[in-house]
Enzyme design. Structure first.
Site, mmCIF file in Angstrom:
data_model
loop_
_atom_site.group_PDB
_atom_site.id
_atom_site.type_symbol
_atom_site.label_atom_id
_atom_site.label_comp_id
_atom_site.label_asym_id
_atom_site.label_seq_id
_atom_site.Cartn_x
_atom_site.Cartn_y
_atom_site.Cartn_z
ATOM 1 N N SER A 35 10.611 42.490 29.799
ATOM 2 C CA SER A 35 11.405 42.658 28.565
ATOM 3 C C SER A 35 10.740 41.933 27.405
ATOM 4 O O SER A 35 10.777 42.415 26.270
ATOM 5 C CB SER A 35 12.844 42.185 28.769
ATOM 6 N N LYS B 91 19.271 33.493 29.639
ATOM 7 C CA LYS B 91 20.614 33.582 30.191
ATOM 8 C C LYS B 91 21.186 32.242 30.640
ATOM 9 O O LYS B 91 22.368 32.138 30.913
ATOM 10 C CB LYS B 91 20.681 34.608 31.319
HETATM 11 N N1 PMP Z 1 15.556 40.342 29.184
HETATM 12 C C1 PMP Z 1 15.889 39.955 30.425
HETATM 13 C C2 PMP Z 1 14.807 39.796 31.457
HETATM 14 C C3 PMP Z 1 17.229 39.718 30.744
HETATM 15 O O1 PMP Z 1 17.564 39.358 31.996
HETATM 16 C C4 PMP Z 1 18.230 39.920 29.745
HETATM 17 C C5 PMP Z 1 19.674 39.716 30.070
HETATM 18 N N2 PMP Z 1 20.150 40.550 31.105
HETATM 19 C C6 PMP Z 1 17.835 40.334 28.477
HETATM 20 C C7 PMP Z 1 16.490 40.520 28.229
HETATM 21 C C8 PMP Z 1 18.828 40.658 27.380
HETATM 22 O O2 PMP Z 1 19.636 39.628 26.936
HETATM 23 P P1 PMP Z 1 21.110 39.881 26.432
HETATM 24 O O3 PMP Z 1 22.001 40.015 27.659
HETATM 25 O O4 PMP Z 1 21.433 38.669 25.629
HETATM 26 O O5 PMP Z 1 21.151 41.137 25.627
#
Ligand code: PMP
Length: 355
Positions: A294, A52
């Site tokens: 994630s 991010k």
């Molecule tokens: N994993 C984590 C830990 C995140 O904070 C985010 C963004 N909120 C994402 C994945 C997903 O990224 P994106 O917003 O580009 O879909």
């Protein structure tokens, strides 16, 4: 083996923001099946520790270019944490005050990191979900005239992944496209931005999108209700709480909708949070790659794909952040604070320094 030497990056950086991006793609050597080659794009190498940072920098710089953000104006955003941490770094480096709105379900580390970087954190009750966080954001924008970073709607989100993340992947793989690209979604910026380039340059690469089994928003087929300005007008009915922080808020963001409307994914595979946690632990303990829940969840789906992929396939898996911001979460549930029985046995194996 001779000693490893390094030569620096061949430049001096004018500020921390210039170090955003250019994260490494790393081969997995021990935990993937031998029939495939798995790679991870490890976003923890960004200066504030997550993917991010890219969008945080671009949102602010796009707004500076357009004049939407005035010198010294307060920036406000609704965030599951990583965007807030990225924005806090950018705002600290550039001198903007920042207010982050975050549900109290996200890890305490996130709150503290944002505050450490100089931001204010306004918590919303978890019962109100992400939609409630966004309503609070809109109220604050209206009341105070602050600059809304609007990560869920802004073009600046997917654009930066098209211009950086995707270009880095194409450059690093050179002429040989990976057979699969695996990602989850929060705002959908990574998925939509990277896929714009993959579909154009490497149409053979299969794009695998994943979401939590507990929150199958896309899988449900139920469309998102929206206001004319693309913000959601209600929470999504298919959502329920899940442990994959940063993924799948209780809305389908406008940024993600672009990728869905353009048919950017070839397959949608749900993942259970427990599998994500298990794979995050294996990545750390068996590959030395320390990513969050994630990242583990995306990797879990990469390994699912590997089971049926033709022999010799290559799989590129996004790892969005560092595992260090999950010390207080279920990711670390069975990591002891005190010495374990094994450790006590090691301690007792010599006479000195025992409790
Ligand atoms: N994993 C984590 C830990 C995140 O904070 C985010 C963004 N909120 C994402 C994945 C997903 O990224 P994106 O917003 O580009 O879909």
């Amino acid at each position: 083996m001779t000693i490893r030497t390094t030569n620096g990056r061949g430049r001096i950086f004018d500020n921390v923001l210039e170090t955003v991006g250019d994260t490494p793609v790393i081969r997995i050597n021990r935990i993937a099946p031998e029939t495939v080659t798995a790679y991870v794009k490890f976003e923890a190498f960004n200066p504030a520790g997550s993917v991010k940072d890219r969008l945080a920098l671009n949102i602010i710089e796009a707004a500076e270019r357009s004049g939407a953000l005035k010198p010294g104006q307060t920036v406000v955003e609704a965030t599951s944490g990583n965007t807030g941490i990225g924005l806090a770094m950018v705002c600290a480096a550039k001198g903007y005050p920042l207010v982050c709105v975050m549900a109290d379900s996200f890890s305490v580390e996130r709150r503290k990191l944002m505050r450490f970087l100089g931001a204010k954190v306004v918590l919303t009750p978890r019962a109100l979900k992400a939609y409630g966080m966004m309503e609070k954001l809109q109220e604050l924008v209206k009341e105070h005239g602050w600059f809304n970073a609007a990560q869920f709607e802004t073009q600046a989100n997917a654009d930066i992944h098209e211009h950086t993340t995707a270009r880095e992947i194409v450059g690093d793989f050179g002429g040989k496209a990976p057979d699969y690209f695996v990602t989850g979604y929060g705002t959908g910026g990574t998925f939509t931005g990277v896929s714009r380039v993959l579909r154009r340059d490497w149409p053979e690469t299969r794009i695998i999108l994943t979401e939590p089994t507990d929150a199958p928003l896309i899988g449900s087929g139920i469309p998102q209700e929206r206001n004319p300005d693309h913000t959601p007008s209600a929470g999504h009915p298919a959502w329920s709480p899940h442990p994959i922080q940063g993924w799948t808020p209780d809305i389908i963001p406008h940024v993600l909708q672009e990728g869905l409307d353009k048919g950017f994914y070839d397959e949608l595979l749900p993942v259970a949070g427990a599998d994500g946690i298990a794979w995050s632990k294996r990545l750390a303990a068996e590959e030395g790659i320390f990513t969050g829940i994630s990242g583990g969840s995306t990797f879990a789906i990469g390994m699912e794909v590997a089971k049926t992929a033709p022999a010799g396939s290559s799989i590129l898996i996004m790892l969005p952040d560092t595992g260090e911001r999950y010390l207080s979460t279920p990711l670390f549930d069975d990591i002891e604070e005190e010495m374990t029985a094994d450790e006590v046995a090691i301690s007792k194996s010599t006479p000195g320094g025992q409790f």
